[in-house]
Motif scaffolding. Structure first.
Motif, mmCIF file in Angstrom:
data_model
loop_
_atom_site.group_PDB
_atom_site.id
_atom_site.type_symbol
_atom_site.label_atom_id
_atom_site.label_comp_id
_atom_site.label_asym_id
_atom_site.label_seq_id
_atom_site.Cartn_x
_atom_site.Cartn_y
_atom_site.Cartn_z
ATOM 1 N N ARG A 287 0.901 -1.078 -0.084
ATOM 2 C CA ARG A 287 0.002 -0.002 0.111
ATOM 3 C C ARG A 287 0.761 1.313 0.136
ATOM 4 N N CYS B 271 -10.105 3.582 -6.093
ATOM 5 C CA CYS B 271 -8.778 3.385 -6.656
ATOM 6 C C CYS B 271 -9.468 3.701 -8.292
ATOM 7 N N HIS B 279 -9.530 1.694 1.954
ATOM 8 C CA HIS B 279 -8.181 1.491 2.100
ATOM 9 C C HIS B 279 -7.582 1.804 3.584
ATOM 10 N N HIS B 285 -0.874 3.427 -2.247
ATOM 11 C CA HIS B 285 -1.111 2.579 -3.397
ATOM 12 C C HIS B 285 -2.712 1.472 -2.955
ATOM 13 N N CYS B 286 -3.154 1.388 -4.293
ATOM 14 C CA CYS B 286 -4.126 0.408 -3.959
ATOM 15 C C CYS B 286 -3.397 -0.910 -3.624
ATOM 16 N N LEU B 293 -3.135 5.835 -5.309
ATOM 17 C CA LEU B 293 -4.380 6.469 -4.933
ATOM 18 C C LEU B 293 -4.426 7.781 -5.298
#
Lengths: 297, 297, 297, 297
Positions: A287, B271, B279, B285-286, B293
Motif C-alpha cells: 500500500r 481506486c 483502504h 497505493h491500491c 491512489l
C-alpha cells in the motif's frame, strides 16, 4: 494511522520479562547442567515431573501455614505442623542452594524477583528460632505462594497469558486515567459524607469516609458504616449510580484491547521494494510503494 | 457508510473543551510571558518541572486536609497542620494571582472552570478567619483535588483520555436512556417494598425504599435495611436478577463505542484502476492493483 | 489466518458432549422403540409433549422439596407433601425403569451423567425409609433439578447454548490463568488481614481471612467480618480497587471470544477472474467482478 | 450462513411496538384533530411544549406521592399534599378523557398498555374516597411513572433506544439460557446451605437459602444472613467465584450483539436480477447472481 511501536510499551514488556529472565547455566554438562535443565526448563518429561513435584510441595507448604493459623487445628496438630513446616523449609533451602549452584551468575539470580521470593520462603522459619513470637512473618510466608506464578510459564499456558498481559499492558495508560478519576471521586465523596453524616453515623474522619466511599463505589458495601440521614442517603445513591456507570470503563477498555489482540487478519509479508512488513489479509500490492507482494506468506 | 459528524456531538465536545480552553498570554515576552508558558504549557523540561511541583503541592495540601479531620492526629499535630494549611493557602493565593496576571483576559479566566476551582481552593481558609467553626468548608477544600485533573492534560496522557471521553460522549444518549430506566425501576421497587415490608423492617417511607433499591440494584447491599418477609425477599430476588441483567447494558454500550474508537480509521477513496473503495489510513497505493491512489479523499 | 482447530479444544468439546450422548435404541420398532423416541428425541409434537410433561413434573417435585423445608408449611401440609413426594418418586422410578428398558446398553446409560442423576432423584426417598432422619439427603434431592438441563437440549435453544458453551470452552485456559491469579490474591490478602486485624475484629484464622477476601474481591461484602483498624481499611481499599480492575478480565475474555463466535463465517475461496480471496458465507458470485466462484472451498 | 429473519424475532418486535402503536385520529380537522396532534405527535414546537408540560406534571405528581409517604413531611404538609394529589388526579382525568375523545377507537386505546396506565394513574385516588385506608394503592400510583417511558418516543431518543432494544431482543434467547442456569445454581446452593448451616445461622428453609444465594451470586451481600461454619464459608467462596465468572456471560452476550448492531458497513441496494437487498460495503456485483449492482444507494 496505527501508532508505531511505543518504546515505553517495550520497556514495560521488558519489565514483565523480569519474571521470565533467561538464566544461563554455570556449566554446559555434568550433573550441574542436568539440574539446571531440571529446574529452569519445562519441556522434557523429566523436567515437567520436577515442576509438578515442586508445585505440589509449594501448595502443601501453603496449606500447612493456613492450617497452623486455625486455633483448633493448631491446638491438636501443632507438633505435626511444626515438623512439616521445618521439612518444607529444609526442602526449599536445598532447592535455593541448588538454584544458586547451577546458574552462571548466582548473585544476579539472588537479586531477581524469584530469587528474593525463594529467600523469603525460607527466611521466616529460620528467624522464628531467633524471635519466638514472629506472628507477622506469616505474611512473608504467604509470599511463598508467588512461586505458583512460576508454573504459569509452562508451555501450555504461556501464549494465553501472553495475550492477556499484552492487552493489560496496552490498556495501562487508560486504566491509570481511570484510577486517578476513581481516587478523586473517593476523596470528594469521603469528605462530603464526613460533613453530611458526621461521627455519630460512623464517619469519624475523612479517611474513614474515603474507606466507606471505596467500599461503596466498588459495590462491596460491608454495611459496617452506612448513611443514616436522608441527605446522606441521597449522596450515597448518586455515588452508587456514578460507580455503576464507570464500572463499564475498565471493562470496556480491556475488552476492546483484547478484541484487538484476538484479531488475526493481517498478512505478515515483507514488501520487496520498501520493506513494509504488515499488510491487510487480502492485499496483493504494497500500500506504500505499489509493488506486487510475494505470494507465499 | 459511517454516520456523518453529528453537530450535537460536536457541541458536547465543545463543552468538554471548556476544561482545555487555550488561554492567550497578556504579553508575548518578558517575565510575564515566561510565567505564562511555565503555567499553561507542558512541553519544555522547565514547564514540566513546574507541573510536578504543583501536583506535589496539591496532593500535600489535600493530605493535610485529610489528616486534619482525624481526631487523634488533630489533637497531637494541630499547630503543625494549621501552619501547613496557611502555607499552602498562601502558595495557592500567589499562584492564583500570577495566573490572573499573565493571561490576556483575567476575568474570563476567573469565570472559567479552573478559575473557580482556584478561588475555591483558597477561599475556605480565609473565610475560616471570619467564621471560626467552618467545618462544612472542608468539602469545598476537597474540591482543591479537582486541580489534579489539570495534570491529565499533560502530553503523554492527553490522547488516551481523549479516546475515553470521546467514547463516553458518543454513548451519552444511550446512557441517558439507561439511567431513566434505572430511576423508573428504583421508584417502582422502592414503593413496592414500602408497601410490602413497611416501617417495621426499616422501610419507613418511599424515599427510604428508593435508597434501598439503589443500594440493591447497584449490587452494593449495605444490609442496614434488608427485607424480612418472604414476599419481600422474593421481590428482592427479582430486583437483583433485573439489576444483574441490566448491568450489562452500560458496559455493552461503552465497550462497543470504545471498540469503534479504537478501530484504525480507513481512507474511503476509490481506486482509479480497479475501483476498490476502502483502504488503510496510511495507504498510498491500491492494495489490489498497485495503482497510486488519488491524494484528496 | 485463523488458527487451525486445536485438538485440545475438540477433546474438551467431546467432554461437553457427555451431556448430549446419542443413545441407541434397544429395538428399532414396536412399543419399545416408540418409547425410546418419546424419551430421547425432541422433534415430533408427541415427543415435545412428553418433554413438557417431564419438565412440569421435575419443577413440581422440586417445589415440593422446597415447601417441605419451610417449618410453617411443613407443620400444616406435611401429609400432602409426603404423599406428593412418594408420587413423584414412583413416577421417576417408572421413568428410570423405562429408560433402562429402551436403550441398547442400559449399563452404559446408568453410568452416564444423566443416568446417575436419574438414580439420585429417586434414591433419597427410598433411603429415608431405612434412615428416618435423613435431612442431609435434601441436597441430593435438589440434584433432581439437574434434570432441568436436559431440556436445554430442545431444538429451539440448542444452537444458542452451543455458541455460549463454545465461547466458554475457547476461553477456559485464559479463565484458568485468571482464577489462579485470583486465588493467589485471596491467600495473600487473607494472611495479611489476619496479621493486621487479628482475632478481635473477626479474622480468627487465615482461612477466615481468605473467606473475607473472597467476599470482598467478589464485591459481595456481607459485613459479617469487616476491618476495624485504619491500616486494615487501607488494605481493604487496595483489595477492592484490585478486584474492581480485574473483574474486567473475565468479561473481556468472554466478550471477545463471543464476538468472534458471532461473526458470520466467510468463504476463503479465490475468485478465478479477479482473485478476490474473501467472500460472504453464502456468496456464489464474486462481489467485485461477478464471475461465478469455484464450488469447493 | 447468517440465520434468515426469524419470525419469532419479528413477533417479539411486534410485541415491543405495543408501546408505540400508531393511533388514528377520530376526525381529521377542528379542535379534536388539533388536540390529537398535540397529544400523540412530538414534532412541532407546540406539540413538544405539551410533552414537556405533561412530563413535568407526571414528575411532580410522583414527587407528591413520595413526599406523602414520609411521616414527618406528611404530619406537617398533609393538607397541601392532599390538595395537590387531587389537583393532579383531576388533571390526569381530563387528559384521559381528552385522549379517549380524540382517538378513533377509544375502547382499543383504553385496553392498550398506555390506556391501562392512564386509568391506573387516576383510579387509586378516586378509590380512596370509598376505602379510606388504601395504602396498598400507592404502588399502583407509582405506576404513574411508567408514563415517563412515553416520552422516550421523542424523536431525538427513538433511534438510540431502538438500537438498545433491538440488541436486547436479539440476545433474549441466550439470556433465557443464562437465567435458567442461574436459577439452577441458586436452588442447588440454597438447599446446600440449608443443610450445611441450618436454622441456627439464619438458613431457616430452602427458600430462605435461595434468597441468600440470589443475594450472594448477584454480589449484593446484605449480610442479614451470612455463613457461620467453616464448610459453609467454603461453599460461599465457591458460589462467589462461580458468580464472578458468570457475570461475564450476560455482559458478553449483550456487548457482542450491540457491537453487531453498531456495525454499519453494508450496502442496502436491491439487485436488479434476483432482488437480494443486502450486500457488503465494497460490492459491485450481486454475490448470488453476479449481476452488476446499481451504483447509487
Amino acid at each position: 494511522m496505527p501508532a508505531p511501536a511505543d518504546p515505553a510499551d517495550e520497556r514495560a514488556a521488558g519489565g514483565a520479562s523480569l519474571f521470565e529472565t533467561e538464566y544461563l547455566p554455570a556449566s554446559s554438562d555434568g550433573a550441574r547442567y542436568r539440574w539446571f535443565r531440571r529446574i529452569f526448563h519445562h519441556d522434557a518429561p523429566d523436567e515437567r515431573n520436577f515442576d509438578l513435584v515442586l508445585i505440589a510441595t509449594i501448595l502443601a507448604s501453603v496449606v500447612v501455614v493456613l492450617l497452623d493459623s486455625v486455633p483448633s487445628v493448631k491446638a491438636r496438630w501443632h507438633a505435626w505442623l511444626y515438623a512439616a513446616e521445618w521439612m518444607f523449609t529444609l526442602a526449599f533451602t536445598v532447592e535455593y542452594g541448588v538454584r544458586l549452584w547451577v546458574v552462571k551468575r548466582p548473585l544476579r539470580y539472588a537479586r531477581s524477583f524469584f530469587g528474593v521470593i525463594d529467600l523469603l520462603a525460607i527466611l521466616p522459619t529460620f528467624l522464628s528460632l531467633l524471635f519466638p513470637a514472629s506472628a507477622s512473618f506469616t505474611v512473608i510466608r504467604a509470599l511463598r505462594l508467588l512461586r505458583v506464578f512460576r508454573v504459569l510459564k509452562l508451555v501450555e499456558y504461556s501464549s494465553e497469558a501472553g495475550v492477556l498481559i499484552q492487552a493489560l499492558l496496552r490498556s495501562r495508560r487508560k486504566i491509570s486515567v481511570f484510577i486517578a478519576t476513581l481516587i478523586t471521586i473517593v476523596i470528594i465523596f469521603g469528605a462530603l459524607m464526613y460533613v453530611v453524616e458526621g461521627p455519630e453515623h460512623g464517619f469519624t474522619s475523612i479517611p474513614t469516609g474515603m474507606y466507606w466511599a471505596v467500599v461503596t463505589v466498588g459495590t462491596v458495601g460491608f454495611g459496617d458504616i452506612a448513611p443514616g440521614t436522608p441527605f446522606g442517603r441521597f449522596v450515597t445513591s448518586v455515588l452508587i449510580v456514578i460507580g455503576y456507570s464507570i464500572i463499564a470503563v475498565p471493562t470496556g477498555i480491556y475488552t476492546a484491547e483484547l478484541a484487538r489482540s484476538l484479531q488475526p487478519r493481517r498478512r505478515q509479508v515483507r514488501c520487496g521494494e520498501c520493506g513494509l512488513p504488515d499488510h491487510e489479509a487480502d492485499a496483493w500490492h504494497c500500500r506504500k510503494c505499489g509493488r506486487a507482494l510475494p505470494l507465499e506468506d
